[in-house]
Design an enzyme around this catalytic site. Structure first.
Site, mmCIF file in Angstrom:
data_model
loop_
_atom_site.group_PDB
_atom_site.id
_atom_site.type_symbol
_atom_site.label_atom_id
_atom_site.label_comp_id
_atom_site.label_asym_id
_atom_site.label_seq_id
_atom_site.Cartn_x
_atom_site.Cartn_y
_atom_site.Cartn_z
ATOM 1 C CG ASP A 141 -1.719 0.879 1.398
ATOM 2 O OD1 ASP A 141 -1.733 1.951 1.344
ATOM 3 O OD2 ASP A 141 -3.148 0.563 1.585
ATOM 4 C CE LYS A 145 -5.925 11.613 1.332
ATOM 5 N NZ LYS A 145 -7.475 11.203 2.145
ATOM 6 C CB THR A 215 2.294 -9.640 -8.115
ATOM 7 O OG1 THR A 215 2.097 -8.224 -8.382
ATOM 8 C CG2 THR A 215 3.358 -10.125 -7.091
ATOM 9 C CD GLU A 218 4.738 -6.850 -13.583
ATOM 10 O OE1 GLU A 218 5.202 -7.427 -14.254
ATOM 11 O OE2 GLU A 218 5.178 -8.241 -12.265
#
Length: 237
Positions: A141, A145, A215, A218
């Site tokens: 992840d 922000k 993956t 990707e």
């Protein structure tokens, strides 16, 4: 409150989802029957003491690799199938991802995988120094922000844990399709001091290592026209 209590390290937080849609019956059964046979319990080991090869009885593997956040387990299962002499440990707190990985493990009859369905840091805390031959952090992840940057896995405290757990010359492989995360990861690892980045040309980070299957993340990135970046670092001697 005691002095020790006032200065104790704050408890770790694990961000992100822990469960998604309800599991199908077959996956519920795998969680109940297969996961207990593969599950690692870091709480049973003292800090910096666990030789992970002992988790793969009856025959110890040549070395052990770790995947932090294995998603749906496609890469983890593919590496286990391609390297039957290597022990693979996967850490993933997302229940649906664990269930998906168990389906692949069961279908492939893969005996060289162990699972921690929780925070990878709990395992890194107890691994013996130099216990790992490779670590994968693939498409984590990105927490884009600025106020969430401290949630990113590639960070100073976690790099301390990885540096201790990786053997000299072992690889830390990081991949992302988020430019901000790549810049962050590269800066964090190079500033840490325990790792080298041996890349010499653009192809060294634009191409996925040939022994590393794609993956789902990707594939999704490429479908959007985004080219992921693949960073391979080596633990210094």
């Amino acid at each position: 409150m005691t002095s020790a209590g006032r200065f104790a390290a704050p408890p770790r937080r694990l961000y992100g989802r822990r469960i998604g849609r309800p599991l199908k019956a077959t996956r519920v059964a795998l969680m109940a029957d297969l996961l207990p046979r593969l599950r690692i319990d870091p709480a049973s080991a003292a800090p910096a003491s666990l030789d992970p090869r002992t988790l793969f009885a009856p025959a110890a593997p040549a070395e052990v690799w770790l995947e932090v956040g294995f998603g749906n387990g496609v890469h983890l299962a593919a590496q286990a199938a391609a390297h039957p002499d290597i022990g693979l440990i996967g850490c993933e707190p997302f229940v649906n991802g664990v269930a998906a990985a168990l389906k692949l493990i069961d279908a492939g009859d893969l005996a060289n995988i162990r699972i921690l369905p929780d925070d990878a840091r709990a395992l890194l805390d107890v691994l013996a120094p130099g216990a790992l031959g490779r670590v994968f952090v693939l498409f984590p992840d990105p927490w884009p922000k600025a106020r969430h940057a401290k949630r990113r896995f590639i960070s100073g405290p976690n790099l301390d844990l990885l540096a201790r757990a990786l053997a000299p010359g072992a690889e830390l492989r990081v991949a992302s399709d988020d430019p901000g995360y790549i810049r962050w990861a590269l800066a964090q690892v190079l500033a840490h001091g325990a790792f080298d980045w041996p890349a010499r040309r653009a192809a060294d980070w634009r191409r996925r290592p040939p022994d590393q299957p794609a993956t789902r993340y990707e594939e999704k990135a490429r479908a959007r026209g985004v080219s992921p970046v693949f960073l391979t670092f080596r633990r210094r001697d």
